[in-house]
Design an enzyme around this catalytic site. Sequence first.
Site, PDB file in Angstrom:
ATOM      1  N   LYS A 108       0.852  -1.196   0.000  1.00  0.00           N
ATOM      2  CA  LYS A 108       0.000   0.000   0.000  1.00  0.00           C
ATOM      3  C   LYS A 108       0.879   1.233   0.000  1.00  0.00           C
ATOM      4  CE  LYS A 108      -4.517   0.688   0.439  1.00  0.00           C
ATOM      5  NZ  LYS A 108      -5.509  -0.343   0.109  1.00  0.00           N
TER       6      LYS A 108
HETATM    7  N1  GLU Z   1      -7.281  -0.023  -2.874  1.00  0.00           N
HETATM    8  C1  GLU Z   1      -8.049  -1.198  -3.127  1.00  0.00           C
HETATM    9  C2  GLU Z   1      -8.106  -2.082  -1.896  1.00  0.00           C
HETATM   10  O1  GLU Z   1      -7.906  -1.619  -0.794  1.00  0.00           O
HETATM   11  C3  GLU Z   1      -7.635  -1.932  -4.384  1.00  0.00           C
HETATM   12  C4  GLU Z   1      -6.253  -2.451  -4.426  1.00  0.00           C
HETATM   13  C5  GLU Z   1      -5.846  -3.004  -5.796  1.00  0.00           C
HETATM   14  O2  GLU Z   1      -6.680  -3.092  -6.682  1.00  0.00           O
HETATM   15  O3  GLU Z   1      -4.683  -3.334  -5.923  1.00  0.00           O
HETATM   16  O4  GLU Z   1      -8.403  -3.242  -1.979  1.00  0.00           O
END
Ligand code: GLU
Length: 445
Positions: A108
């Site tokens: 993240k």
């Molecule tokens: N931000 C989204 C989540 O928390 C998507 C992450 C992604 O598609 O890699 O799942």
Amino acid sequence: MTTEDLNPFHIAQRQLDDAARYLPELEPGLFEFLKQPDKVIVVEFPISTTSGGVRNFVGYRAVHNRSRGPGKGGIRFHPDVTLDEVRALASWMTWKCAVVGIPFGGAKGGVVCDPKQLSERDLAHIVRRFVSELGDNIGPYTDIPAPDVGTNARTMAMVFDTYEMMHRGQNNLGVVTGKPIHIGGSLGRDKATARGGLFVARRALERGLLDGVDDLRGLTVAIQGFGNSGGHAATLFAEDGARIVALSDSRGGVFNADGIDPAAAHEHKRATGALDGLAGTESITNQELLSLDCDVLIPAALENVITSGNAADVKARLVIELANGPTTPGADAILSGKGVVVLPDILANAGGVTVSYYEWVQNNKNEQWDEEDVNTRLERIMTRATDGVLEKQEQINGSVDALTAQRKELGRDGDPLQPVDLRTAAFIVAVERVAQVTLERGIWP
Ligand code: GLU
């Protein structure tokens, strides 16, 4: 008010501790490794702003685990981003990818900024400078960003373009997902988080999650958050026959016991920038929304929304977590004591990253799949993952005495284990999968 520890990383670690108690054979050293991120990057960079002058920004990227594949997870732009929040979100990505069985690890990123207060030009400079600072820490086979709170397909187009400028002459589309359709994005990605949550809810109800309820028809639903997840959830849950009685965004909420038309809410938000004032509704606060008399509550915004301070007021029978980390451990205990069922984030919102995986596969093969094809595959994966978590809960709860005895034999504490909720069941599924792959691969060197 609540007095519990609201640090998201402490909460993510606590959830892992809770699951590990049911895995007595898990090697303690391996468990310690799974509790920490593999890598954390902190960058600071200046931007020369539209209004004149220079401003410094802080950005983070954490890769939690790459045993099952490259790091995967969004980039968040929000004033409250912290390193511990990014660490927590990265670890939830690891568990989420494992629960749905897609070949990614968890990562993240975040930049401390308020996109609502920044010009388009300043935002573009932040994105491009952040990506260039990350350099080869991201890549199609190492760590693959995506949208999260405060970022969107346009942001991802800039992430791709910046990376492409630094790596010309190769197919770079897979470096980021959630891109615009005409730049390698996948059909169905925008609605995938909400649609995945719908498939999870449908399957769980079909399997008897709530007594006397087989499907969503006629259920009243309150949704906190009207961004990508919450906004699409309003539309999709209403199409499935649910009655949306309340919606909210960061400025406040709207309520109508007879139901709100999601299309009218989207149009009002587009025209005025907020939900407040939507014709035929009365204004409520975000706190009031959480304690409404309804069947289903969908937190679809940020962490720590349902806490030990307000969980007792929740009247819904079912909570579907489209946000990451909306329910604290203190709240989980109160909700389960009241018989409120929580479909946890690492299952309920995994549809987003699942279609990100499909996007990445399409990019690697230079293909574009039909939306119907994407949705059919998504349904299959979410249904299977829901079955896996429900069955794990049954299996664990049928063997708590045996597991307690096994803990004692292995020299762990002999405190009697209690039946698990769906969050702990989902964590157990995920930890087992990550631990198994780590050990099968072998630990290098
Ligand atoms: N931000 C989204 C989540 O928390 C998507 C992450 C992604 O598609 O890699 O799942």
